[in-house]
Design an enzyme around this catalytic site. Sequence first.
Site, PDB file in Angstrom:
ATOM      1  N   SER A 204      28.454 -44.913  18.347  1.00  0.00           N
ATOM      2  CA  SER A 204      27.600 -45.191  17.190  1.00  0.00           C
ATOM      3  C   SER A 204      27.575 -44.040  16.196  1.00  0.00           C
ATOM      4  O   SER A 204      27.511 -44.264  14.978  1.00  0.00           O
ATOM      5  CB  SER A 204      26.181 -45.507  17.653  1.00  0.00           C
ATOM      6  OG  SER A 204      26.158 -46.621  18.504  1.00  0.00           O
ATOM      7  N   HIS A 256      22.856 -41.315  15.503  1.00  0.00           N
ATOM      8  CA  HIS A 256      23.147 -42.110  14.320  1.00  0.00           C
ATOM      9  C   HIS A 256      22.953 -41.287  13.049  1.00  0.00           C
ATOM     10  O   HIS A 256      23.795 -41.299  12.147  1.00  0.00           O
ATOM     11  CB  HIS A 256      22.220 -43.333  14.268  1.00  0.00           C
ATOM     12  CG  HIS A 256      22.440 -44.301  15.379  1.00  0.00           C
ATOM     13  ND1 HIS A 256      21.590 -45.356  15.631  1.00  0.00           N
ATOM     14  CD2 HIS A 256      23.420 -44.381  16.325  1.00  0.00           C
ATOM     15  CE1 HIS A 256      22.031 -46.044  16.662  1.00  0.00           C
ATOM     16  NE2 HIS A 256      23.136 -45.463  17.102  1.00  0.00           N
TER      17      HIS A 256
END
Length: 308
Positions: A204, A256
């Site tokens: 991610s 993230h």
Amino acid sequence: MANIRTIRDFNQPAAGAPASRYAARPQGGVPPGQYGADQYGQQYTEESGISMMAPAPRDDGSEPHLIERICPRIRPKALTTVLCIIQIIIFITTLIVGASKFDGAFVKTNKMGGPSSTTLRYMGGKYTPDIRENGEAWRLITPIFLHAGLLHLASNFFFQIRMGYGLEDRWGTLRFAAIYLGTGISGCLWSAEFSPFSVSVGASGALFGLVGTDVTYLIYNWQQIPHRGMEAFMLGIVTISTFLVGLGSDIDNYAHLGGLIQGLIAGLCITNNIVQRSWETWMKVVGYILFFGMYLLFFLTIYVGNPY
């Protein structure tokens, strides 16, 4: 990688293709907003960008398949395909290790449908005490290729194949690889600093790095990008929804955020911009200073700063 086509490749018609499908490059360049287009509205001059929202036209003039519409520019001979295959193999290996060595391939405490954190740590998941005290710096790289469960793998894969092929075509394989790996490492650094005792895995951070890089690229080359409004809307929805889902759950939003910020910086220096401006050289210099300065800052805080 001779079979991977770049922007420059599309300046010439493929063998047997009608010449009218390809726009000739006018002397002096193409003014903003004026492009040559094929029957799909796709743009193929050197000055124009590759669309992320529409499939590439087929050489025989036939309609693209459904999978090409869902995942534009999907093809077997691409780094994105290699990454997917490697991640699948590693995930299967992780399940086998969990089942044979630890507490199972699928445990109830893992809501994503996968092994325990003990297995993931053994396989190379990010865990700051191991990085700091045992010198296992490779744990800043291996999490990019690991996934916590089937749900985690499926969601990342959709994101990766939906965006990866188009961005790889847009920037070239080497730039794409540098951005993917570089922002993925940055995501791991942020997670190691701000969530030191969690075992974190997943691509991610790298995927958000691609998003961040594309945001900068879109802003810089806005007038030359086909379907730019749709692309900007998609990037915004993906970013906001993922961060919202991560609130109050096991999702590592620090990774993230780290990938996203490093991606925004990468867009200043690594991508091959369509528009050339007089101050671009200085922009790239500043971008590289920020890009590598971010690594230095987090390495110092992890290895030299106060523990945890």
